[in-house]
Design an enzyme around this catalytic site. Structure first.
Site, PDB file in Angstrom:
ATOM      1  N   GLY A   1      -0.485  -3.346   5.029  1.00 34.94           N
ATOM      2  CA  GLY A   1      -1.292  -4.491   5.409  1.00 34.94           C
ATOM      3  C   GLY A   1      -1.962  -4.328   6.767  1.00 34.94           C
TER       4      GLY A   1
ATOM      5  N   THR B   1       0.840  -1.204   0.000  1.00 32.08           N
ATOM      6  CA  THR B   1       0.000   0.000   0.000  1.00 32.08           C
ATOM      7  C   THR B   1       0.873   1.251   0.000  1.00 32.08           C
ATOM      8  OG1 THR B   1      -1.509  -1.195   1.414  1.00 32.08           O
ATOM      9  CG2 THR B   1      -1.653   1.200   1.452  1.00 32.08           C
TER      10      THR B   1
END
Length: 575
Positions: free
Chosen positions: A452, A364
């Site tokens: 995560g 991410t």
């Protein structure tokens, strides 16, 4: 080969009075600043940053993934939330996954193309600009910095090169189109010029044709052809049916601030539950942060146990609220949090932490932008597990995500795999406000921590750093963190982020280099299983960005201060 990273960042907090952009890549930060200087607002700049990060840091993010954002509207003084996550294919039922595809584990295998949910980022970018943007810049202008980087090339940065190398074999194996994101079958090296003309072509299509340019036509067909070549069941109809959702954000009051998150299917509620538990422990005088030394064993034990309680609930209840009831209000109810706080034992870990029953009571790339108008955009965009599936649709220049891995294959669970359903989602932006004398919410900070299941853990630690220890934004990111995670035997050896994290009673406490060995030993005596991580392994602890807002006491002028995580190649910059 570059030397391994030192622990301590040499960065200082960045200050400005007009606007600031903070992201994990300096070139992406510059893209955002360029749009701000053209008259765009925080939302416009956020999309420019997202696209530039897709080019420069594709090991973390891309248009083949999903996006969420929180937007602080300076005019209305409201926080707005956008959910840009995609759904599973209509034909992907639990029965089909188990009986036809033969999935026998707890979740869909990480590289299986049935793990691809409809990529939501493209629609989220367009909707962010159209519905939250200034109206002063076009989508073509917003994407132009990223298109320039992709077409003319950019020098690959240190940490991005290392992550690209780590995904090299996955890209080679995932699809025949691997060289669209490699150089003659290898990852680009640090400082080497990398181009991605096919990604530039994808961006030009999105800029010219809008959402239909991505979810119908050539790009959509290439996505479907690739997925179906791997026994995937996604169809053109699945892509065409996708939409972005603007939803009500969720929040909790803590001390004199309000912390905001996107609601489920995102996991931001885990951070709010943990804050709620800590709030109750302080009310009962069980915990007093003024007497807890930062990153002492006692401090770390407190946040570890609060996080274990939060994850026990979040990993069970967080699911797609369009498909199953999600008790968000009940999970954040003060009485329920008071009951959950009773699980905390000050002297040792509690091995009996399980999910609660709230309805029985009354993780991410992350980046942040604050603009000259007073708006803020807390934005997060992700593939998941690095390059996701690592599979590249022909001629498109991006990899497809594997968010479907976050479904459980346990029948009857709220987050169980089902058709047209969004999975539990790890990516979460956050924001802090404080009520002014008029009762309206005033922006305090726009922040987030990527990585995560680390994300709500990072949010909790950052909030405590800012509120209880008064760290400036850079120092709040520099200091070492902890991360609770499943034991190694529950993880994919090729990707330590590939896990479902269903049993918090077995959690390992990963401790970052910089936390004193004697404090780690005290944690072990409290019953925690601890593992210390250093060098590149510190990536587990996420990479955050923070922009804070306050007024200068003497002049009354607004001052912006920002930090960018030392665990990334990032930069905070403003004027």
């Amino acid at each position: 080969m570059s030397k391994e990273l030192p622990f301590i960042s040499r960065r200082s907090a960045v200050y400005g009075t007009h606007a600031i952009v903070s992201s994990s890549q300096p070139l992406a930060t510059q893209a955002g600043l360029e749009i701000l200087k053209r008259g765009g607002n925080a939302a416009d700049a956020a999309v420019a940053v997202a696209a530039a990060l897709n080019v420069t840091e594709p090991s973390s993010t891309g248009i083949g993934g999903d996006a969420f954002c929180l937007f602080y509207d300076a005019k209305s003084k409201e926080v707005k939330a956008m959910n840009g996550s995609g759904r599973s294919p209509a034909a992907l039922t639990l029965k089909y996954a188990k009986e036809t595809l033969g999935f026998s584990g707890k979740e869909i295998p990480a590289k299986n193309l049935n793990s691809v949910t409809v990529p939501g980022a493209a629609a989220a970018w367009v909707d962010t600009v159209e519905k939250l943007g200034s109206g002063k810049v076009t989508m073509e202008e917003v994407l132009s910095p990223a298109i320039d980087l992709a077409e003319n090339g950019f020098p690959v940065s240190h940490i991005s090169a290392n992550a690209w190398k780590g995904g090299e074999q996955s890209i080679l194996k995932a699809s025949p189109n691997f060289n669209e994101m490699l150089i003659d079958g290898r990852a680009p090296r640090e400082g080497e010029i990398m181009t991605n003309p096919n990604l530039a072509k994808t961006f030009r299509t999105l800029a010219k044709e809008g959402k239909k340019g991505f979810y119908t036509g050539r790009i959509a067909q290439e996505i479907v052809d690739l997925i179906q070549s791997g026994r995937g069941v996604m169809t053109l109809e699945d892509l065409a049916a996708h939409d972005t959702q603007f939803v009500e954000p969720i929040s909790i009051d803590y001390e004199d601030i309000t912390v905001w998150e996107c609601p489920p299917n995102g996991q931001g509620i885990a951070a709010l539950i943990a804050l709620g538990v800590l709030k109750e422990l302080q009310k009962q005088n069980i915990v007093d942060f003024s007497k807890l030394e930062h990153n002492s064993a006692e401090y770390l034990h407190t946040i570890i146990e609060a996080l274990r309680i939060a994850f026990a609930d979040a990993r069970y209840y967080v699911a797609d609220p369009d498909c199953v009831p999600v008790p968000s209000k009940e999970l954040l109810d003060e009485e329920y949090l008071r009951e959950r706080a009773k699980l905390f034992i000050p002297s040792k870990t509690n091995p009996e932490i399980k999910k609660g029953y709230p309805t029985h009571n009354s993780g991410t790339v992350y980046f942040s932008v604050v603009d000259d108008y007073g708006n803020a955009c807390s934005f997060i965009n992700s593939n998941y597990m690095g390059f996701g599936t690592a599979a590249i649709p022909k001629g498109c220049g991006f990899t497809l995500q594997n968010r479907g891995c976050n479904f459980t294959l346990t029948e009857g669970a709220p987050n169980c795999l089902g058709p047209n359903k969004r999975p539990y989602h790890t990516i979460i932006p956050s924001m802090i406000t404080r009520k002014g004398s008029d009762g309206a919410h005033q922006l305090v900070a726009s922040f987030g921590v990527m990585g995560g299941f680390m994300q709500p853990q990072g949010h909790l630690q950052v909030v405590l750093n800012l509120i209880h220890y008064l760290f400036n934004p850079q120092h709040a990111l520099d200091v070492p963190r902890i991360c609770i995670s499943p034991p190694d035997d529950e993880k994919d050896s090729s990707d330590p982020l590939a896990y479902s994290f269903t049993d918090v009673s077995k959690a390992i406490v990963y401790v970052e280099d910089g936390i004193a060995d004697e404090e780690i030993e005290k944690l072990r005596k409290m019953g925690h299983t601890c593992k210390k991580l250093e060098h590149y392994a510190r990536g587990m602890f996420g990479r955050g960005q923070i922009i804070q807002v306050h007024n200068d006491e003497r002049t009354g002028k607004r001052v912006l201060s920002a930090g960018s995580d030392p665990r990334a190649d990032g930069q905070a910059c403003g004027w």
